[in-house]
Design a protein around this motif. Sequence first.
Motif, PDB file in Angstrom:
ATOM      1  N   LEU A  70      80.247  40.167  66.627  1.00  0.00           N
ATOM      2  CA  LEU A  70      80.240  40.792  67.954  1.00  0.00           C
ATOM      3  C   LEU A  70      80.875  39.868  68.990  1.00  0.00           C
ATOM      4  N   ASP A  97      84.206  48.542  67.906  1.00  0.00           N
ATOM      5  CA  ASP A  97      82.793  48.788  67.619  1.00  0.00           C
ATOM      6  C   ASP A  97      82.497  48.479  66.161  1.00  0.00           C
ATOM      7  N   LEU A  99      80.614  49.602  63.174  1.00  0.00           N
ATOM      8  CA  LEU A  99      79.934  50.822  62.737  1.00  0.00           C
ATOM      9  C   LEU A  99      78.881  50.515  61.688  1.00  0.00           C
ATOM     10  N   GLU A 107      68.822  45.726  64.825  1.00  0.00           N
ATOM     11  CA  GLU A 107      68.449  46.263  66.133  1.00  0.00           C
ATOM     12  C   GLU A 107      67.961  45.114  66.993  1.00  0.00           C
ATOM     13  N   LEU A 111      72.870  44.469  69.972  1.00  0.00           N
ATOM     14  CA  LEU A 111      73.570  45.134  68.881  1.00  0.00           C
ATOM     15  C   LEU A 111      72.666  46.110  68.138  1.00  0.00           C
ATOM     16  N   SER A 112      73.212  47.298  67.860  1.00  0.00           N
ATOM     17  CA  SER A 112      72.535  48.278  67.004  1.00  0.00           C
ATOM     18  C   SER A 112      73.484  48.656  65.877  1.00  0.00           C
ATOM     19  N   ILE A 113      73.060  48.369  64.649  1.00  0.00           N
ATOM     20  CA  ILE A 113      73.855  48.715  63.467  1.00  0.00           C
ATOM     21  C   ILE A 113      72.922  49.392  62.470  1.00  0.00           C
ATOM     22  N   HIS A 115      75.974  51.866  64.011  1.00  0.00           N
ATOM     23  CA  HIS A 115      76.237  52.293  65.384  1.00  0.00           C
ATOM     24  C   HIS A 115      75.408  53.556  65.652  1.00  0.00           C
ATOM     25  N   LYS A 117      75.509  56.158  67.496  1.00  0.00           N
ATOM     26  CA  LYS A 117      76.039  57.483  67.826  1.00  0.00           C
ATOM     27  C   LYS A 117      77.102  57.969  66.847  1.00  0.00           C
ATOM     28  N   ILE A 118      77.224  57.338  65.693  1.00  0.00           N
ATOM     29  CA  ILE A 118      78.253  57.755  64.724  1.00  0.00           C
ATOM     30  C   ILE A 118      78.179  59.256  64.461  1.00  0.00           C
TER      31      ILE A 118
END
Length: 161
Positions: A70, A97, A99, A107, A111-113, A115, A117-118
């Motif tokens: 990131l 981004d 994904l 989380e 960062l949220s992985i 992603h 909103k995929i």
Amino acid sequence: MTRVYFLLGGNIGNREELLAEAIRKMTNHVGKFIKASSLYETEPWGFSHEQNFLNQVVVFDSEFSALDILDKTQAIEKELGRVRKKTQYCERTIDIDILFFGNEQIENERLSIPHPKIQERSFALHPLAELIPNFKHPVLKTSIQMLKDECPDKLKVIKFS
């Protein structure tokens, strides 16, 4: 080594050259380039702008942590003229981004992985489905192809030539 899937996108400047330059810089700083999807032209998501986006999914193998990646990708965005604004959805030279980071779920405040909103974004699902249609989303446990087929986002996504 972790297989990392990124979504690249931008709608300002020479879009094709900026995506290619992002891949070159990522190859130098993030890891080993594996493959890339076709380019897709898409309408802006979440805001309106006269210039459409070009989007592409790229795949790398990396030895770095997700947070290190990131930091590296945000530095690349800045080098390529990305200006972060207070509003989340706006025009930009480049957006990188993360994904997926292998099958990991991450989380934290930065960062949220995967992603988050995929599954809502056709512009991410079209190039992902080109590369990994049978990959199961680690949280939703659904294939990328199924997510694409069931995506509520009806904005046009067209292969760019």
